[in-house]
Design a protein around this motif. Sequence first.
Motif, PDB file in Angstrom:
ATOM      1  N   LEU A  33      13.932 -32.157  25.635  1.00  0.00           N
ATOM      2  CA  LEU A  33      13.635 -33.163  23.911  1.00  0.00           C
ATOM      3  C   LEU A  33      14.202 -34.644  23.662  1.00  0.00           C
ATOM      4  O   LEU A  33      13.938 -35.258  23.009  1.00  0.00           O
ATOM      5  CB  LEU A  33      15.035 -32.040  23.004  1.00  0.00           C
ATOM      6  N   GLY A  34      15.643 -34.725  24.741  1.00  0.00           N
ATOM      7  CA  GLY A  34      15.533 -35.819  25.246  1.00  0.00           C
ATOM      8  C   GLY A  34      16.790 -36.205  26.657  1.00  0.00           C
ATOM      9  O   GLY A  34      17.571 -35.208  27.291  1.00  0.00           O
ATOM     10  N   ILE A  54      13.388 -43.297  36.186  1.00  0.00           N
ATOM     11  CA  ILE A  54      12.719 -42.427  36.305  1.00  0.00           C
ATOM     12  C   ILE A  54      11.248 -41.798  35.429  1.00  0.00           C
ATOM     13  O   ILE A  54      10.815 -41.452  35.846  1.00  0.00           O
ATOM     14  CB  ILE A  54      13.998 -41.446  36.718  1.00  0.00           C
ATOM     15  N   CYS A  55      11.998 -41.593  34.143  1.00  0.00           N
ATOM     16  CA  CYS A  55      10.939 -41.255  33.194  1.00  0.00           C
ATOM     17  C   CYS A  55       9.875 -42.166  33.311  1.00  0.00           C
ATOM     18  O   CYS A  55       8.449 -41.550  33.390  1.00  0.00           O
ATOM     19  CB  CYS A  55      11.789 -41.549  31.456  1.00  0.00           C
ATOM     20  N   GLU A  56      10.264 -43.405  33.724  1.00  0.00           N
ATOM     21  CA  GLU A  56       8.930 -44.312  33.847  1.00  0.00           C
ATOM     22  C   GLU A  56       7.627 -44.152  34.669  1.00  0.00           C
ATOM     23  O   GLU A  56       6.481 -43.902  34.681  1.00  0.00           O
ATOM     24  CB  GLU A  56       8.857 -45.905  33.759  1.00  0.00           C
ATOM     25  N   LEU A  64      13.385 -40.083  25.461  1.00  0.00           N
ATOM     26  CA  LEU A  64      14.178 -40.736  24.910  1.00  0.00           C
ATOM     27  C   LEU A  64      15.839 -40.374  25.545  1.00  0.00           C
ATOM     28  O   LEU A  64      15.876 -38.960  25.846  1.00  0.00           O
ATOM     29  CB  LEU A  64      14.579 -39.957  22.841  1.00  0.00           C
ATOM     30  N   VAL A  65      15.903 -41.895  25.649  1.00  0.00           N
ATOM     31  CA  VAL A  65      17.728 -42.151  26.513  1.00  0.00           C
ATOM     32  C   VAL A  65      18.115 -42.559  25.353  1.00  0.00           C
ATOM     33  O   VAL A  65      18.013 -43.966  25.002  1.00  0.00           O
ATOM     34  CB  VAL A  65      17.130 -42.651  27.632  1.00  0.00           C
ATOM     35  N   MET A  99      10.298 -49.213  28.604  1.00  0.00           N
ATOM     36  CA  MET A  99      11.021 -48.177  27.366  1.00  0.00           C
ATOM     37  C   MET A  99      12.288 -48.397  27.330  1.00  0.00           C
ATOM     38  O   MET A  99      13.385 -48.836  28.058  1.00  0.00           O
ATOM     39  CB  MET A  99      10.780 -46.645  28.363  1.00  0.00           C
ATOM     40  N   LEU A 100      12.600 -48.554  26.112  1.00  0.00           N
ATOM     41  CA  LEU A 100      14.183 -48.879  24.985  1.00  0.00           C
ATOM     42  C   LEU A 100      15.218 -47.373  25.752  1.00  0.00           C
ATOM     43  O   LEU A 100      14.723 -46.378  25.336  1.00  0.00           O
ATOM     44  CB  LEU A 100      14.109 -49.747  23.670  1.00  0.00           C
ATOM     45  N   LEU A 101      16.031 -48.323  25.359  1.00  0.00           N
ATOM     46  CA  LEU A 101      17.324 -47.724  25.409  1.00  0.00           C
ATOM     47  C   LEU A 101      17.184 -47.223  23.812  1.00  0.00           C
ATOM     48  O   LEU A 101      16.904 -47.784  23.270  1.00  0.00           O
ATOM     49  CB  LEU A 101      18.699 -48.112  26.233  1.00  0.00           C
ATOM     50  N   GLN A 102      17.354 -46.467  23.419  1.00  0.00           N
ATOM     51  CA  GLN A 102      18.200 -45.760  21.903  1.00  0.00           C
ATOM     52  C   GLN A 102      19.350 -46.524  21.438  1.00  0.00           C
ATOM     53  O   GLN A 102      20.598 -46.159  22.758  1.00  0.00           O
ATOM     54  CB  GLN A 102      17.427 -44.397  22.012  1.00  0.00           C
TER      55      GLN A 102
END
Length: 323
Positions: A33-34, A54-56, A64-65, A99-102
């Motif tokens: 989920l996150g 790592i997600c990328e 979402l991070v 990817m953006l930090l939330q």
Amino acid sequence: MTATRVIIDCDPGQDDAINLFLAFASPEEIEVLGITTVAGNAPVALTQRNARLICELAGRGDVLVHAGCTAPLSVAPLTAEHVHGATGIDGLDIWEPAMLLQPVHAVDYLVDTLLGADQAPTLVATGPLTNIAMALTREPGIVPRIERIVLMGGAMREGGNITPSAEFNMRADPHAADIVLRSGVPIVMLGLDVTHELLVTRARLARMKAIGNPVATAAHDMLAFSERYDLAKYGKDGAPLHDPCTMAWLLRPDLFCTRPCSVAVETGSPLTLGHTAVDFWGITQGRRSIQWAYDVDVEGFFDLLFERLARFPAARFSRRRSA
């Protein structure tokens, strides 16, 4: 099969990265989920960057991070660059993730997500427990909204790995660990008693590298760096692999032997701060609400890990611009 819904609270860290790979390789069983990050193996400015990186690398830029707590509740900050390197994930080429930090703080994300979930998620914790303790303190109503907490931390017969009596995650924020362990949430605790059995030997490193896809190669390169410290420390043919125990337990609980115990964390003594007192034999009348892992099928664990790493595509990963 319904996938287990998880929020992963971590401090990447090479072994945290392997744990994320294991989750991402298992979409039929694990729905992420996150991700929330905390200061631990490295400062939070690096752990949140590392989680996005790592997600990328795993092709999961959709996850979402959220960055969380920058310091423990009461003790001085403790990090582990001596093990993990200046970046926290040395051994891997570093780039600035696309990817953006939330913008929402990890503690707010945990509270809001848990209160709003129609199905109670599992929290997987592989770093100091500061974010989770803060969420429990801010909103006690989330307790029944958590299916369980599966965490890496503590030690019974193995002693400590950051002090003679304390495992790193417990010592890094013992007061947070105390809050979490007394919360009443069902907990599975995987500590040094099992992780010190899971040695990344030269043969296992070679097997990981031979898989050949970019994720497995990254896993190899990170562990080849981080294990140099433990090889010198323990004098064994391989270093312990800690954090992937949590995801392995969710995927294959039959690989582990656990028993219900009461567990308390030392928060007062300078000598034993962060020590986990595990009542393995039921000597006291404490509530035996924590499943303590005391043994593991080593070959079964590594077979699972290698099989999941082999699921990632063989296509060459296009690295983003360097940080």
